[in-house]
Design an enzyme around this catalytic site. Structure first.
Site, PDB file in Angstrom:
ATOM      1  N   GLU A   1      -6.352 -16.496   2.611  1.00  0.00           N
ATOM      2  CA  GLU A   1      -6.699 -15.674   1.564  1.00  0.00           C
ATOM      3  C   GLU A   1      -5.711 -15.216   0.622  1.00  0.00           C
ATOM      4  O   GLU A   1      -4.668 -14.902   1.140  1.00  0.00           O
ATOM      5  CB  GLU A   1      -7.646 -14.666   2.130  1.00  0.00           C
ATOM      6  CG  GLU A   1      -8.096 -13.547   1.048  1.00  0.00           C
ATOM      7  CD  GLU A   1      -9.002 -12.343   1.543  1.00  0.00           C
ATOM      8  OE1 GLU A   1      -8.801 -11.105   1.016  1.00  0.00           O
ATOM      9  OE2 GLU A   1      -9.331 -12.576   2.709  1.00  0.00           O
TER      10      GLU A   1
ATOM     11  N   ASP B   1      -4.910 -12.716  -2.348  1.00  0.00           N
ATOM     12  CA  ASP B   1      -5.845 -11.326  -2.973  1.00  0.00           C
ATOM     13  C   ASP B   1      -4.743 -10.880  -4.236  1.00  0.00           C
ATOM     14  O   ASP B   1      -3.651 -10.785  -4.162  1.00  0.00           O
ATOM     15  CB  ASP B   1      -5.856 -10.361  -1.980  1.00  0.00           C
ATOM     16  CG  ASP B   1      -6.696 -10.423  -0.842  1.00  0.00           C
ATOM     17  OD1 ASP B   1      -7.670 -11.346  -0.922  1.00  0.00           O
ATOM     18  OD2 ASP B   1      -6.420  -9.949   0.193  1.00  0.00           O
TER      19      ASP B   1
ATOM     20  N   GLU C   1      -5.566  -7.158  -5.756  1.00  0.00           N
ATOM     21  CA  GLU C   1      -6.489  -5.932  -5.659  1.00  0.00           C
ATOM     22  C   GLU C   1      -6.113  -4.969  -6.640  1.00  0.00           C
ATOM     23  O   GLU C   1      -4.628  -4.542  -6.372  1.00  0.00           O
ATOM     24  CB  GLU C   1      -6.464  -5.568  -4.400  1.00  0.00           C
ATOM     25  CG  GLU C   1      -7.190  -6.348  -3.271  1.00  0.00           C
ATOM     26  CD  GLU C   1      -7.099  -5.670  -1.890  1.00  0.00           C
ATOM     27  OE1 GLU C   1      -8.055  -5.928  -1.092  1.00  0.00           O
ATOM     28  OE2 GLU C   1      -6.009  -5.286  -1.138  1.00  0.00           O
TER      29      GLU C   1
ATOM     30  N   THR D   1      -0.997  -7.470  -4.170  1.00  0.00           N
ATOM     31  CA  THR D   1      -1.275  -8.769  -3.756  1.00  0.00           C
ATOM     32  C   THR D   1      -1.219  -8.927  -2.245  1.00  0.00           C
ATOM     33  O   THR D   1      -0.220  -7.939  -1.839  1.00  0.00           O
ATOM     34  CB  THR D   1      -0.292  -9.914  -4.415  1.00  0.00           C
ATOM     35  OG1 THR D   1       1.034  -9.231  -4.061  1.00  0.00           O
ATOM     36  CG2 THR D   1      -0.709  -9.720  -6.158  1.00  0.00           C
TER      37      THR D   1
ATOM     38  N   ASN E   1      -1.258  -8.807   6.256  1.00  0.00           N
ATOM     39  CA  ASN E   1      -0.288  -7.919   6.389  1.00  0.00           C
ATOM     40  C   ASN E   1       0.980  -8.364   5.497  1.00  0.00           C
ATOM     41  O   ASN E   1       2.253  -7.792   5.816  1.00  0.00           O
ATOM     42  CB  ASN E   1       0.310  -7.395   7.634  1.00  0.00           C
ATOM     43  CG  ASN E   1      -0.901  -6.997   8.518  1.00  0.00           C
ATOM     44  OD1 ASN E   1      -1.500  -6.101   8.156  1.00  0.00           O
ATOM     45  ND2 ASN E   1      -0.869  -7.333  10.011  1.00  0.00           N
ATOM     46  N   ARG E   2       0.888  -8.990   4.417  1.00  0.00           N
ATOM     47  CA  ARG E   2       1.938  -9.431   3.504  1.00  0.00           C
ATOM     48  C   ARG E   2       1.602  -8.712   2.306  1.00  0.00           C
ATOM     49  O   ARG E   2       1.682  -9.273   0.906  1.00  0.00           O
ATOM     50  CB  ARG E   2       1.986 -10.726   3.477  1.00  0.00           C
ATOM     51  CG  ARG E   2       1.976 -11.647   4.981  1.00  0.00           C
ATOM     52  CD  ARG E   2       2.124 -12.986   4.528  1.00  0.00           C
ATOM     53  NE  ARG E   2       2.309 -13.949   5.791  1.00  0.00           N
ATOM     54  CZ  ARG E   2       1.585 -14.466   6.536  1.00  0.00           C
ATOM     55  NH1 ARG E   2       0.226 -14.145   6.242  1.00  0.00           N
ATOM     56  NH2 ARG E   2       1.765 -15.145   7.614  1.00  0.00           N
TER      57      ARG E   2
ATOM     58  N   ARG F   1       6.791  -0.501   9.718  1.00  0.00           N
ATOM     59  CA  ARG F   1       5.797  -1.310  10.023  1.00  0.00           C
ATOM     60  C   ARG F   1       6.311  -2.679  10.614  1.00  0.00           C
ATOM     61  O   ARG F   1       5.584  -3.293  11.577  1.00  0.00           O
ATOM     62  CB  ARG F   1       5.168  -1.813   8.744  1.00  0.00           C
ATOM     63  CG  ARG F   1       4.055  -0.989   8.087  1.00  0.00           C
ATOM     64  CD  ARG F   1       3.497  -1.632   6.936  1.00  0.00           C
ATOM     65  NE  ARG F   1       2.417  -2.484   7.301  1.00  0.00           N
ATOM     66  CZ  ARG F   1       1.844  -3.329   6.492  1.00  0.00           C
ATOM     67  NH1 ARG F   1       2.066  -3.202   5.185  1.00  0.00           N
ATOM     68  NH2 ARG F   1       1.098  -4.333   6.899  1.00  0.00           N
TER      69      ARG F   1
END
Length: 291
Positions: free
Chosen positions: A102, A104, A106, A120, A129-130, A277
């Site tokens: 995927e 993205d 957003e 993105t 998680n990128r 993270r």
């Protein structure tokens, strides 16, 4: 002689543009490339413009009629005006299944007067998680702007008005998986995400401003269409497409300067530098020059 040199210069510039942007593709009508995928009464066609609406009953979305493997997809969007806090408008490519790929865009809603943020993300084999977030250098609610994803065997490039804002390179030679073996559809949607979208969920959606409307036009897909048989050989074989040209694998000097400018002046968050993270820097972050 001067005229001939000028003509050669123009021709070279046009060739470079075609190699990176592809041949000129005229915009299609919404129904030629897309169809409403849910909440059909919240997806409205008004001539050349299609609108997705969000209210306290439902959001809405549309999807491409076909799936693709490599190429370029573009769409012009005018985002939700006014107080759009808590809303998310997405434009993305995705394959199916739990191990999906995927790419993205957003667009995270904001309180009136605050900058719109675009996030993105890249999923490969179901792992995301990128995230990267940046502030746009214009107001995306007053006019239409073009958002594009250029996907080749070498990289994924996210672009805003043809300015690259992110490059995700193929680093399979470093042992890092890359999205190259799953056909993807093209999608857009609007929904309520006030648990996280605006200031980490601190600002909630104000339904008194509903309906929230995102507008779309100039639908373009210049990509290799995968037949219903899911045979990828047509797009992943020996045939060469414009996005396979070596000049597409790297940004031009001007595009590199654009990307550096975007990152230096508008980048707000980059997962590569989030030690909370990721105590250990993700492997692709150690190899990417620009992410």
């Amino acid at each position: 002689m001067v005229g001939m040199d000028w003509f050669k210069c123009v021709m070279i510039m046009m060739m470079v543009w075609v190699l990176f942007c592809g041949e000129a593709v005229s915009a299609a009508k919404f129904e030629e490339l897309y169809r409403s995928s849910w909440a059909m009464d919240h997806c409205v066609n008004e001539g050349e413009v299609t609108k997705l609406k969000l209210d306290n009953f439902s959001g809405a979305g549309f999807e491409s009629r076909n799936k693709y493997l490599f190429g370029k997809v573009s769409i012009q969007i005018k985002l939700v005006e006014g107080d759009s806090a808590g809303t998310v408008t997405a434009f993305y490519m995705s394959s199916d299944g739990p191990n999906h790929n995927e790419f993205d865009f957003e667009f995270l809603g904001n309180s009136t007067g605050e900058p719109y943020l675009v996030q993105t993300n890249v999923y490969v084999n179901g792992v995301g998680n990128r995230e990267q977030r940046l502030g746009l250098w214009f107001d995306p609610t007053t006019e239409f702007h073009t958002y594009s994803i250029l996907w080749s065997k070498r990289s994924v490039v996210f672009m805003v008005d043809e300015t690259p804002i992110r490059v995700h390179k193929n680093l399979e030679d470093k042992g890092i998986p890359f999205a190259k073996d799953q056909a993807m559809g093209v999608y857009s949607s609007i929904w309520n995400a006030d648990d996280w979208a605006t200031q980490g969920g601190l600002v909630k959606t104000d339904w008194s401003h509903a309906p929230f409307v995102a507008s779309y036009k100039e639908f373009q897909i210049d990509a290799c269409e995968i037949p219903m048989t899911s045979d990828l050989s047509k797009c992943n074989g020996d045939q060469k497409f414009w996005w396979d040209e070596p000049t597409v694998s790297e940004l031009s000097l001007h595009q590199n300067h654009q990307l550096i400018w975007v990152r230096a002046n508008h980048m707000i968050y980059d997962y590569c530098y989030d030690a909370t993270r990721f105590p250990v820097t993700p492997l692709e972050c150690q190899h990417h020059r620009h992410l």
